[in-house]
Write a protein that holds these residues in place. Structure first.
Motif, PDB file in Angstrom:
ATOM      1  N   GLU A 131       0.972  -1.305  -0.151  1.00 52.03           N
ATOM      2  CA  GLU A 131      -0.017   0.079  -0.057  1.00 52.03           C
ATOM      3  C   GLU A 131       0.770   1.182  -0.057  1.00 52.03           C
ATOM      4  O   GLU A 131       0.517   2.277  -0.835  1.00 52.03           O
ATOM      5  CB  GLU A 131      -0.999  -0.091   1.361  1.00 52.03           C
ATOM      6  CG  GLU A 131      -2.160  -1.163   1.104  1.00 52.03           C
ATOM      7  CD  GLU A 131      -2.992  -1.456   2.202  1.00 52.03           C
ATOM      8  OE1 GLU A 131      -4.086  -1.761   1.802  1.00 52.03           O
ATOM      9  OE2 GLU A 131      -2.718  -0.711   3.381  1.00 52.03           O
ATOM     10  N   VAL A 132       1.983   1.065   0.750  1.00 58.10           N
ATOM     11  CA  VAL A 132       2.895   2.257   0.720  1.00 58.10           C
ATOM     12  C   VAL A 132       3.378   2.828  -0.667  1.00 58.10           C
ATOM     13  O   VAL A 132       3.508   3.799  -1.029  1.00 58.10           O
ATOM     14  CB  VAL A 132       3.880   2.018   1.695  1.00 58.10           C
ATOM     15  CG1 VAL A 132       5.102   3.094   1.680  1.00 58.10           C
ATOM     16  CG2 VAL A 132       3.382   2.173   3.137  1.00 58.10           C
ATOM     17  N   HIS A 133       3.843   1.582  -1.273  1.00 62.76           N
ATOM     18  CA  HIS A 133       4.486   1.626  -2.558  1.00 62.76           C
ATOM     19  C   HIS A 133       3.556   1.752  -3.891  1.00 62.76           C
ATOM     20  O   HIS A 133       4.060   1.080  -5.118  1.00 62.76           O
ATOM     21  CB  HIS A 133       5.788   0.768  -2.909  1.00 62.76           C
ATOM     22  CG  HIS A 133       6.704   0.882  -1.729  1.00 62.76           C
ATOM     23  ND1 HIS A 133       7.530   1.844  -1.820  1.00 62.76           N
ATOM     24  CD2 HIS A 133       6.889   0.120  -0.412  1.00 62.76           C
ATOM     25  CE1 HIS A 133       8.636   1.833  -0.808  1.00 62.76           C
ATOM     26  NE2 HIS A 133       8.051   1.105   0.110  1.00 62.76           N
ATOM     27  N   THR A 134       2.100   1.919  -3.636  1.00 61.56           N
ATOM     28  CA  THR A 134       1.110   1.784  -4.632  1.00 61.56           C
ATOM     29  C   THR A 134       1.643   2.579  -5.802  1.00 61.56           C
ATOM     30  O   THR A 134       1.507   2.200  -6.890  1.00 61.56           O
ATOM     31  CB  THR A 134      -0.180   2.302  -3.995  1.00 61.56           C
ATOM     32  OG1 THR A 134      -0.543   1.533  -2.993  1.00 61.56           O
ATOM     33  CG2 THR A 134      -1.221   2.300  -5.313  1.00 61.56           C
ATOM     34  N   SER A 135       2.179   3.796  -5.869  1.00 62.11           N
ATOM     35  CA  SER A 135       2.250   4.645  -6.808  1.00 62.11           C
ATOM     36  C   SER A 135       3.376   3.967  -7.834  1.00 62.11           C
ATOM     37  O   SER A 135       3.606   3.942  -9.017  1.00 62.11           O
ATOM     38  CB  SER A 135       2.627   6.060  -6.510  1.00 62.11           C
ATOM     39  OG  SER A 135       3.731   6.170  -5.798  1.00 62.11           O
ATOM     40  N   ALA A 136       4.570   3.230  -7.115  1.00 58.90           N
ATOM     41  CA  ALA A 136       5.794   2.985  -7.842  1.00 58.90           C
ATOM     42  C   ALA A 136       5.211   1.520  -8.492  1.00 58.90           C
ATOM     43  O   ALA A 136       5.558   1.346  -9.692  1.00 58.90           O
ATOM     44  CB  ALA A 136       6.862   2.287  -6.858  1.00 58.90           C
ATOM     45  N   ILE A 137       4.273   0.818  -7.884  1.00 62.12           N
ATOM     46  CA  ILE A 137       3.808  -0.328  -8.514  1.00 62.12           C
ATOM     47  C   ILE A 137       2.921  -0.098  -9.781  1.00 62.12           C
ATOM     48  O   ILE A 137       3.123  -0.476 -10.794  1.00 62.12           O
ATOM     49  CB  ILE A 137       2.909  -1.161  -7.656  1.00 62.12           C
ATOM     50  CG1 ILE A 137       3.972  -1.872  -6.517  1.00 62.12           C
ATOM     51  CG2 ILE A 137       2.189  -2.326  -8.216  1.00 62.12           C
ATOM     52  CD1 ILE A 137       3.268  -2.363  -5.279  1.00 62.12           C
ATOM     53  N   THR A 138       1.965   1.029  -9.616  1.00 61.41           N
ATOM     54  CA  THR A 138       1.073   1.365 -10.593  1.00 61.41           C
ATOM     55  C   THR A 138       2.047   1.826 -12.014  1.00 61.41           C
ATOM     56  O   THR A 138       1.670   1.738 -12.891  1.00 61.41           O
ATOM     57  CB  THR A 138       0.069   2.362 -10.372  1.00 61.41           C
ATOM     58  OG1 THR A 138       0.658   3.433  -9.637  1.00 61.41           O
ATOM     59  CG2 THR A 138      -0.866   1.565  -9.291  1.00 61.41           C
ATOM     60  N   ALA A 139       3.058   2.541 -11.405  1.00 60.09           N
ATOM     61  CA  ALA A 139       4.102   3.380 -12.544  1.00 60.09           C
ATOM     62  C   ALA A 139       4.472   2.101 -13.374  1.00 60.09           C
ATOM     63  O   ALA A 139       4.718   2.335 -14.396  1.00 60.09           O
ATOM     64  CB  ALA A 139       5.049   4.236 -11.892  1.00 60.09           C
ATOM     65  N   ALA A 140       5.014   1.018 -12.680  1.00 56.33           N
ATOM     66  CA  ALA A 140       5.645  -0.165 -13.388  1.00 56.33           C
ATOM     67  C   ALA A 140       4.736  -0.938 -14.104  1.00 56.33           C
ATOM     68  O   ALA A 140       4.834  -1.040 -15.256  1.00 56.33           O
ATOM     69  CB  ALA A 140       6.460  -1.014 -12.329  1.00 56.33           C
ATOM     70  N   ASN A 141       3.404  -0.947 -13.699  1.00 55.56           N
ATOM     71  CA  ASN A 141       2.369  -1.542 -14.263  1.00 55.56           C
ATOM     72  C   ASN A 141       1.871  -0.670 -15.627  1.00 55.56           C
ATOM     73  O   ASN A 141       1.579  -1.266 -16.586  1.00 55.56           O
ATOM     74  CB  ASN A 141       0.924  -1.532 -13.562  1.00 55.56           C
ATOM     75  CG  ASN A 141       0.136  -2.424 -14.092  1.00 55.56           C
ATOM     76  OD1 ASN A 141      -1.176  -1.821 -14.168  1.00 55.56           O
ATOM     77  ND2 ASN A 141       0.221  -3.689 -14.379  1.00 55.56           N
ATOM     78  N   ASP A 196      -4.679  -1.408 -10.442  1.00 58.48           N
ATOM     79  CA  ASP A 196      -4.720  -0.065 -10.021  1.00 58.48           C
ATOM     80  C   ASP A 196      -4.838  -0.008  -8.637  1.00 58.48           C
ATOM     81  O   ASP A 196      -4.521  -1.159  -7.711  1.00 58.48           O
ATOM     82  CB  ASP A 196      -6.242   0.449 -10.655  1.00 58.48           C
ATOM     83  CG  ASP A 196      -7.484  -0.529 -10.297  1.00 58.48           C
ATOM     84  OD1 ASP A 196      -7.016  -1.455  -9.375  1.00 58.48           O
ATOM     85  OD2 ASP A 196      -8.332  -0.457 -10.868  1.00 58.48           O
ATOM     86  N   GLU A 197      -5.134   1.298  -7.797  1.00 56.14           N
ATOM     87  CA  GLU A 197      -5.052   1.145  -6.551  1.00 56.14           C
ATOM     88  C   GLU A 197      -6.032   0.073  -5.776  1.00 56.14           C
ATOM     89  O   GLU A 197      -5.529  -0.564  -4.899  1.00 56.14           O
ATOM     90  CB  GLU A 197      -5.482   2.855  -5.894  1.00 56.14           C
ATOM     91  CG  GLU A 197      -4.812   2.842  -4.653  1.00 56.14           C
ATOM     92  CD  GLU A 197      -5.436   4.361  -4.028  1.00 56.14           C
ATOM     93  OE1 GLU A 197      -5.133   5.289  -5.228  1.00 56.14           O
ATOM     94  OE2 GLU A 197      -5.684   4.355  -2.942  1.00 56.14           O
ATOM     95  N   ALA A 198      -7.090  -0.115  -6.432  1.00 52.28           N
ATOM     96  CA  ALA A 198      -7.939  -0.789  -5.755  1.00 52.28           C
ATOM     97  C   ALA A 198      -7.542  -2.409  -5.813  1.00 52.28           C
ATOM     98  O   ALA A 198      -7.827  -3.173  -4.664  1.00 52.28           O
ATOM     99  CB  ALA A 198      -9.418  -0.889  -6.473  1.00 52.28           C
ATOM    100  N   ARG A 199      -6.806  -2.749  -6.689  1.00 53.03           N
ATOM    101  CA  ARG A 199      -6.175  -4.032  -6.856  1.00 53.03           C
ATOM    102  C   ARG A 199      -5.135  -4.370  -6.030  1.00 53.03           C
ATOM    103  O   ARG A 199      -5.044  -5.420  -5.414  1.00 53.03           O
ATOM    104  CB  ARG A 199      -6.021  -4.417  -8.230  1.00 53.03           C
ATOM    105  CG  ARG A 199      -7.029  -4.797  -9.214  1.00 53.03           C
ATOM    106  CD  ARG A 199      -6.812  -5.321 -10.531  1.00 53.03           C
ATOM    107  NE  ARG A 199      -8.097  -5.708 -11.148  1.00 53.03           N
ATOM    108  CZ  ARG A 199      -8.011  -6.131 -12.490  1.00 53.03           C
ATOM    109  NH1 ARG A 199      -7.208  -6.033 -13.346  1.00 53.03           N
ATOM    110  NH2 ARG A 199      -9.397  -6.307 -12.995  1.00 53.03           N
ATOM    111  N   ILE A 200      -4.322  -3.124  -5.876  1.00 53.84           N
ATOM    112  CA  ILE A 200      -3.031  -3.504  -4.923  1.00 53.84           C
ATOM    113  C   ILE A 200      -3.597  -3.459  -3.548  1.00 53.84           C
ATOM    114  O   ILE A 200      -3.118  -4.344  -2.876  1.00 53.84           O
ATOM    115  CB  ILE A 200      -2.468  -2.156  -5.005  1.00 53.84           C
ATOM    116  CG1 ILE A 200      -1.552  -2.244  -6.547  1.00 53.84           C
ATOM    117  CG2 ILE A 200      -1.310  -2.100  -4.032  1.00 53.84           C
ATOM    118  CD1 ILE A 200      -0.857  -1.197  -7.009  1.00 53.84           C
TER     119      ILE A 200
END
Lengths: 419, 419
Positions: free
Chosen positions: A42-52, A75-79
């Protein structure tokens, strides 16, 4: 992000070292790591969505269909969903240490068969990057190190997720190598994973029939075959026909793309005239294309003529094959000939019919007056599912945490020797 | 005797038909057949020994060693032993039908995970023709049809035994194809058996390391790996040294040719000076050749210098590799590096040492203050043994009747559908 591709044998050796460490960790230590991993996602959501986003952009360039892109997207909901999954696994009982059998022998030896981790578990899976967190969580909870091989299309997403998970595990005091991604382009890395006998203890393919077949055929590492489902619903002569209709509709249409959806409907000849007209009409209303034998087509000229391909098909779509059978035994014979050994359902009020059907079909799960859709780890109360095994060795049906363990015999004496 | 060699796929299809029949037989029916098979072996002793004489004569002509000829021979006593084995299996509980887990879900669905037969079991084995009756009895009791592939050297004996067993099964009302022999010269029939995926559910090789390795590598049918045992005895700093000596001698010398005999002795440095002089002398008196590291050879110049080959060896002879280690963890590291995952023993009075050793060795069985020779189905009270699995999937350690079964989920509802 680390760009270096480490060869599979080296990943395997690191995983074995991590596995030896994980095997002696307490439930509290593992749960703390799982919760830390959930928070980190959850903390790294933006890094993960950027990679995605990079994976999604590449998929678009390659002309990938929107359906596949939807499966690929994080997206955020899936993370949040992935994090929730890890927290749920943390709440499940730890299978490691369970005494499966224990007794004393006449000579005083104490025997205890205990659950222990497998060691290193390999997972080969297709598009959905959320499998990365699910599989890592289940492996870790059951004390195993995991080697994850996702599809190349999700490479950036998977790398980002694994980086976050491994770092969180390490911060929580577990080895970072508990969760490793097998990187690299093409089929070769997966092939190496399949040949890593002695380093990897079990390989679980999660994906379509093609992926599973190729792993089963190429792997020298023991494989647990999962997921191909040509599931049948048999409407018995003694069925409650209203119940039967609800079960058929649910099994076929509630989620047609999954392995526990029904693909074939078998109707006893005695109730065909009363059941089929309503059933065919209801299926059509639900958007289902019916492929039927001649006896079915007699009720509805719009039914497509079924061929052997239909009896064998795992449609995964709004199609169903329908046949009239003269007896329960004929239904079972049809299932034994064409089925995939996943799930079969019987609708009947007869205890004798239920007994015979459950005893003679040879499948991982048999439903009596219930939808085939219940063959699912969550639905059966396992709390989590690593896949649905359609093989007979080790695990059959939905696999939960205990299926990721093996056992060891501990025998305690006072200097016992054999005479 | 029937001389026609039926191809493996056809044998497999017949076995599957027999398996469907066997799966629904009651314990009473199966036990009656086992007892009839036992009686038939005794009635037909002279026919069996005559067939065996032909095998023995052929072996002699081929210059086979007397040790192998002894394993090949079936005399009246051994045939009585085979019959006794079948009667013993008849007396064992039937694993089929056992409810492994059962519970009700919040929605009222009743879930029951039941033991069912595997289906068709293949056994590939070496010289001893008495395995033919043992394996057939265990497979039949657990509701499976069996395809037996013995060595060519025992072809006549195996054919005679199978003919007697199949006829007795049929007379007792079971399908004659419950027990079939895979005939034919050379490696090809065994190879066909290994490729009979979809017809054979599991393959169990019983024999030497070469046989097992070739089956594991060549088979597309799921295999249960058995029997290679590089077993260790670790004498801890806190060991009762008198007990340790008895255990080492028993584990090494009581029957050196079997997989659960000890091949390596590891001695904690703290007790080496007190333990090794007596142990080395006792081993020599028992006719054992010791292969030791430098620290062991310091106690006895006659000790042969050990190489890596010794640490890896499954001698199956009156040889033992001996090393001094500085800690329990070093002993475990040695075992993890060189062991085969079969059986390890620790001799200690320390609860902490016992706990750590059992938790960190990664083997099918761990003995605490007991001889490695206890890793055996009979000794552990299983009543019968199909082999000792050294793999982690499905079965690990001695395999009894339940290990020849799989499970199926039976889920009963009242029209349950998924929302």
């Amino acid at each position: 992000m680390d760009d270096v591709t480490i060869p599979v044998p080296e990943l395997g050796r690191r995983a074995r070292v991590a596995a030896a460490d994980l095997a002696v960790r307490t439930r509290a230590e593992k749960d703390a790591a799982l919760l830390a991993m959930a928070d980190a996602l959850e903390v790294h959501t933006s890094a993960i969505t950027a990679a995605n986003d990079a994976d999604v952009a590449r998929a678009r360039e390659n002309g990938t269909s929107e359906a596949i892109i939807d499966r690929l997207r994080l997206d955020e909901a899936r993370i949040t969903g992935m994090a929730g999954g890890l927290r749920q696994v943390a709440g499940l009982p730890d299978p490691v240490g369970e005494v499966v059998r224990g007794y004393a022998l006449p000579n005083g030896l104490q025997v205890s068969q205990r659950r222990v981790p497998m060691g290193v578990v390999g997972i080969i899976y297709e598009a959905r990057p959320n499998v990365t967190a699910d599989a890592a969580g289940l492996a870790l909870k059951s004390g195993n190190a995991v080697l994850l091989r996702g599809s190349s299309s999700a490479a950036s997403s998977n790398a980002a997720v694994v980086e976050v998970l491994a770092a969180a595990a390490q911060t929580a005091g577990l080895p970072a190598e508990a969760v490793q991604l097998v990187r690299g382009e093409g089929h070769e890395p997966a092939k190496q994973l399949m040949r890593a006998r002695g380093l990897v203890d079990v390989l679980v393919p999660r994906g379509g029939a093609g992926l599973i077949r190729s792993v089963v055929e190429e792997s020298t590492v023991p494989v647990i075959e999962t997921g191909v489902g040509n599931c049948h619903v048999y409407v018995d002569a003694d069925a409650d026909l209203a119940q039967a209709l609800q079960i058929v509709l649910n099994a076929k249409t509630q989620r047609p793309s999954v392995c526990n959806a029904a693909e074939t409907l078998l109707v006893h000849a005695d109730v065909a005239a009363r059941f089929l007209p309503d059933a065919l009409s209801a299926l059509r209303t639900a958007g289902v294309t019916v492929h039927g034998d001649d006896r079915v087509r007699a009720y509805d000229a719009d039914v497509v003529a079924a061929t052997d391909d239909d009896w064998a098909a795992e449609y995964l779509s709004l199609d169903i094959a329908v046949a009239v059978v003269d007896s329960l035994d004929d239904a079972v014979a049809h299932i034994r000939t064409w089925g995939s050994g996943h799930t079969e359902a019987i609708v009947t009020r007869s205890l004798a019919a239920s007994r015979r059907f459950t005893a003679t079909t040879d499948s991982a799960a048999v439903m009596v007056n219930a939808s085939t859709r219940f063959t699912d780890g969550e639905q059966l109360g396992f709390g989590a599912e690593i896949g649905i095994s359609t093989q007979k060795l080790h695990a059959r049906g939905p696999m939960g945490l205990p299926e990721l363990t093996t056992t060891t015999y501990v025998v305690t004496g006072e200097g016992h020797v054999r005479g």
